[in-house]
Scaffold this motif. Sequence first.
Motif, PDB file in Angstrom:
ATOM      1  N   ALA A  76      -0.334  11.846  -0.709  1.00  0.00           N
ATOM      2  CA  ALA A  76      -0.041   9.914  -0.488  1.00  0.00           C
ATOM      3  C   ALA A  76       1.715  10.493  -1.660  1.00  0.00           C
ATOM      4  O   ALA A  76       2.271  10.157  -0.236  1.00  0.00           O
ATOM      5  N   TYR A  77       2.124  11.083  -1.807  1.00  0.00           N
ATOM      6  CA  TYR A  77       3.138  10.891  -2.681  1.00  0.00           C
ATOM      7  C   TYR A  77       3.965  11.580  -1.064  1.00  0.00           C
ATOM      8  O   TYR A  77       5.161  10.851  -0.775  1.00  0.00           O
ATOM      9  N   ALA A  78       3.972  12.680  -0.435  1.00  0.00           N
ATOM     10  CA  ALA A  78       4.903  13.097   0.610  1.00  0.00           C
ATOM     11  C   ALA A  78       4.326  12.493   1.622  1.00  0.00           C
ATOM     12  O   ALA A  78       5.790  12.374   2.224  1.00  0.00           O
ATOM     13  N   GLU A  79       3.797  11.760   2.309  1.00  0.00           N
ATOM     14  CA  GLU A  79       3.598  10.420   3.738  1.00  0.00           C
ATOM     15  C   GLU A  79       4.142   9.290   2.940  1.00  0.00           C
ATOM     16  O   GLU A  79       4.680   8.884   4.326  1.00  0.00           O
ATOM     17  N   THR A  80       4.633   9.361   1.710  1.00  0.00           N
ATOM     18  CA  THR A  80       5.464   7.427   1.833  1.00  0.00           C
ATOM     19  C   THR A  80       6.520   7.927   1.296  1.00  0.00           C
ATOM     20  O   THR A  80       7.512   6.805   1.306  1.00  0.00           O
ATOM     21  N   ALA A  81       6.712   9.099   0.195  1.00  0.00           N
ATOM     22  CA  ALA A  81       8.251   9.549  -0.034  1.00  0.00           C
ATOM     23  C   ALA A  81       9.045   9.540   1.088  1.00  0.00           C
ATOM     24  O   ALA A  81      10.556   8.349   0.926  1.00  0.00           O
ATOM     25  N   PHE A  82       8.591  10.218   2.091  1.00  0.00           N
ATOM     26  CA  PHE A  82      10.441   9.718   3.415  1.00  0.00           C
ATOM     27  C   PHE A  82       9.923   8.092   3.771  1.00  0.00           C
ATOM     28  O   PHE A  82      11.045   7.916   4.715  1.00  0.00           O
ATOM     29  N   ASP A  83       8.894   7.729   4.568  1.00  0.00           N
ATOM     30  CA  ASP A  83       8.701   6.403   4.980  1.00  0.00           C
ATOM     31  C   ASP A  83       9.213   5.067   4.598  1.00  0.00           C
ATOM     32  O   ASP A  83      10.576   4.767   5.064  1.00  0.00           O
ATOM     33  N   GLY A 126       1.337  -1.148   0.196  1.00  0.00           N
ATOM     34  CA  GLY A 126       0.072   0.097   0.128  1.00  0.00           C
ATOM     35  C   GLY A 126       1.035   1.540  -0.125  1.00  0.00           C
ATOM     36  O   GLY A 126       0.521   2.358  -0.436  1.00  0.00           O
ATOM     37  N   MET A 127       1.746   1.143   1.133  1.00  0.00           N
ATOM     38  CA  MET A 127       2.809   2.602   0.873  1.00  0.00           C
ATOM     39  C   MET A 127       3.416   2.248  -0.038  1.00  0.00           C
ATOM     40  O   MET A 127       3.549   4.242  -0.768  1.00  0.00           O
ATOM     41  N   VAL A 128       4.601   1.972  -1.566  1.00  0.00           N
ATOM     42  CA  VAL A 128       4.622   1.895  -2.772  1.00  0.00           C
ATOM     43  C   VAL A 128       3.299   2.321  -3.748  1.00  0.00           C
ATOM     44  O   VAL A 128       3.514   3.035  -4.627  1.00  0.00           O
ATOM     45  N   LYS A 129       2.394   1.804  -3.308  1.00  0.00           N
ATOM     46  CA  LYS A 129       1.134   2.476  -4.654  1.00  0.00           C
ATOM     47  C   LYS A 129       0.511   3.485  -3.652  1.00  0.00           C
ATOM     48  O   LYS A 129       0.576   3.994  -5.172  1.00  0.00           O
ATOM     49  N   ASP A 130       0.638   3.570  -3.092  1.00  0.00           N
ATOM     50  CA  ASP A 130       0.634   5.410  -2.517  1.00  0.00           C
ATOM     51  C   ASP A 130       1.661   6.553  -3.120  1.00  0.00           C
ATOM     52  O   ASP A 130       1.587   7.459  -3.759  1.00  0.00           O
ATOM     53  N   PHE A 131       2.839   5.524  -2.787  1.00  0.00           N
ATOM     54  CA  PHE A 131       3.316   6.708  -3.719  1.00  0.00           C
ATOM     55  C   PHE A 131       4.000   6.743  -5.099  1.00  0.00           C
ATOM     56  O   PHE A 131       3.929   7.662  -5.491  1.00  0.00           O
ATOM     57  N   VAL A 132       3.320   5.802  -6.122  1.00  0.00           N
ATOM     58  CA  VAL A 132       3.459   5.727  -7.195  1.00  0.00           C
ATOM     59  C   VAL A 132       2.260   6.780  -7.899  1.00  0.00           C
ATOM     60  O   VAL A 132       2.586   7.149  -8.828  1.00  0.00           O
ATOM     61  N   LEU A 174       8.778  -2.946  -5.890  1.00  0.00           N
ATOM     62  CA  LEU A 174       9.876  -1.833  -6.005  1.00  0.00           C
ATOM     63  C   LEU A 174       9.855  -1.401  -7.770  1.00  0.00           C
ATOM     64  O   LEU A 174      10.064  -0.510  -7.588  1.00  0.00           O
ATOM     65  N   HIS A 175       9.561  -2.571  -8.745  1.00  0.00           N
ATOM     66  CA  HIS A 175      10.045  -2.041  -9.915  1.00  0.00           C
ATOM     67  C   HIS A 175       8.921  -1.215 -10.506  1.00  0.00           C
ATOM     68  O   HIS A 175       9.452  -0.152 -11.789  1.00  0.00           O
ATOM     69  N   TYR A 176       8.557  -1.044  -9.735  1.00  0.00           N
ATOM     70  CA  TYR A 176       7.376   0.793 -10.356  1.00  0.00           C
ATOM     71  C   TYR A 176       7.915   1.397 -10.028  1.00  0.00           C
ATOM     72  O   TYR A 176       6.950   2.961 -10.396  1.00  0.00           O
ATOM     73  N   MET A 177       8.574   1.660  -9.127  1.00  0.00           N
ATOM     74  CA  MET A 177       9.258   3.397  -8.340  1.00  0.00           C
ATOM     75  C   MET A 177       9.912   4.017  -9.393  1.00  0.00           C
ATOM     76  O   MET A 177      10.909   3.184  -9.331  1.00  0.00           O
TER      77      MET A 177
END
Length: 461
Positions: A155-162, A136-142, A186-189
């Motif tokens: 969503a990006y700001a909350e997950t990019a640091f984590d 879920g973290m990776v999906k929110d980031f992407v 991780l391939h999508y990041m």
Amino acid sequence: EQAKAALLRDASNNNIAKEYLPREAADKEEDFREQLAILEREINEKGATSVLLEKRITLKREQERFVKSLEQKYPAYFQFKYDTEMLRIGDVMEHLLTDSTTLVDYFVGEEVIYALTISECNTVLHALEKPDDFEGMVKDFVNGLKGKTSSREKAYAETAFDLYRLLVEPLQLENRKLIIIKDNILHYMSFDALMKDDNHPDALLLNDFMISYAYSAKVLYNNTNTKNKLNKNFLGITPITFKQHDIPLQKGKKIAAKIQGLPNSTVLSGQAASKSNFLRAAPDHDVLLFFTHASANTDTVEAPHIWFYDEKLTLPEIYRLQLDADLVILSACETSTGDLVAGEGVMSLASGFTFAGVPSTISSLWSVNESATAALMISLMDNLRAGMPKDEALYWAKFHYWQKAKEENSNRASPFYWAAFVHIGNQGHVVKSNAAVAHSSPKSNMDEFSFLDFLYGLFSR
């Protein structure tokens, strides 16, 4: 290694093996591939008639007999074609790394994420605790990177640091150049867009690291050891308008003009950018640059494809190509994303060109902005022509775009506009290198960046 890019590993082995064949034998092997590809298209168009199926069986038997004869006559061809040995850590240190480079190889397990870091003189295996909501973290980031709405930006700001704290900070990386081998989701990041400090939006990984990617260490090793000539010729494909697509790409005119200004260049623009013209011209060119539409089609049964003026080229068709190009630049939407397949990774247009024999690609992780993409590609071509290696040429194109947008206080400083593009594979030069430009490295210190900008501008003039 065994869990990654199995098909690409076999394809890269096969490409190296062909270098140990006489030209006539290699051409005949390729002729069998082309005949089978034509026959497959005929079966798809006309149906699987008994005549066509019998013809395919006969042709495959002839191909198998011919390949067997090559394996017996040319031992080196046989050795590389069926090379199943994995690289040792010592091989990675000796052949893939410099004193300023670290390879980071991720493996996403059920409860733990492993990260193997290899530098020129040190190797560490890190076990990183996997959060319950990791996917879920990776999906929110992407998803946060893909759009400009306030909810997505949040969503990006909350997950990019984590994700930075989870995946990068524990590795204590000292070298400024990274080669990252991704795994699973991780391939999508885009690692460039991770944030080191959630209170400072400018504290991006792009600031500190020059990042390129590889499908696996073995595929990178094979692609690094391919024959590499300098001062390559360029083929540009810029359709502008499309018979079967409603949205024109007017910035393609600027890209076409830029490519025409390069030495040894050919441009297929407008109606000349047809699929048939590309298929005829591609085998004779070393760098292929597309500025067009593309789609990964992850939500449909339709195959990923890239558009020409008249029709599209699909991923299955790309697999059947046999290219001698050293670099393919896919400046179009979603060219580095696709369906995730266990043991292989993402089935993308970029990986398709790698399968077809291209050791290096530059491609996109999401739907990209036309104007931003044009600016990045023009800068990229300048950097390649100035003698930068491919990974550095893309890095500086992105960094300078980001810096300029920040100076202008523009929303185009957002990673949405520039972080989609990634370099995968062989990092070599396209033209003869210039040491003053080609070996610069990113630092946190912005004064050093300014000095490098000055040197780069002076050299360009």
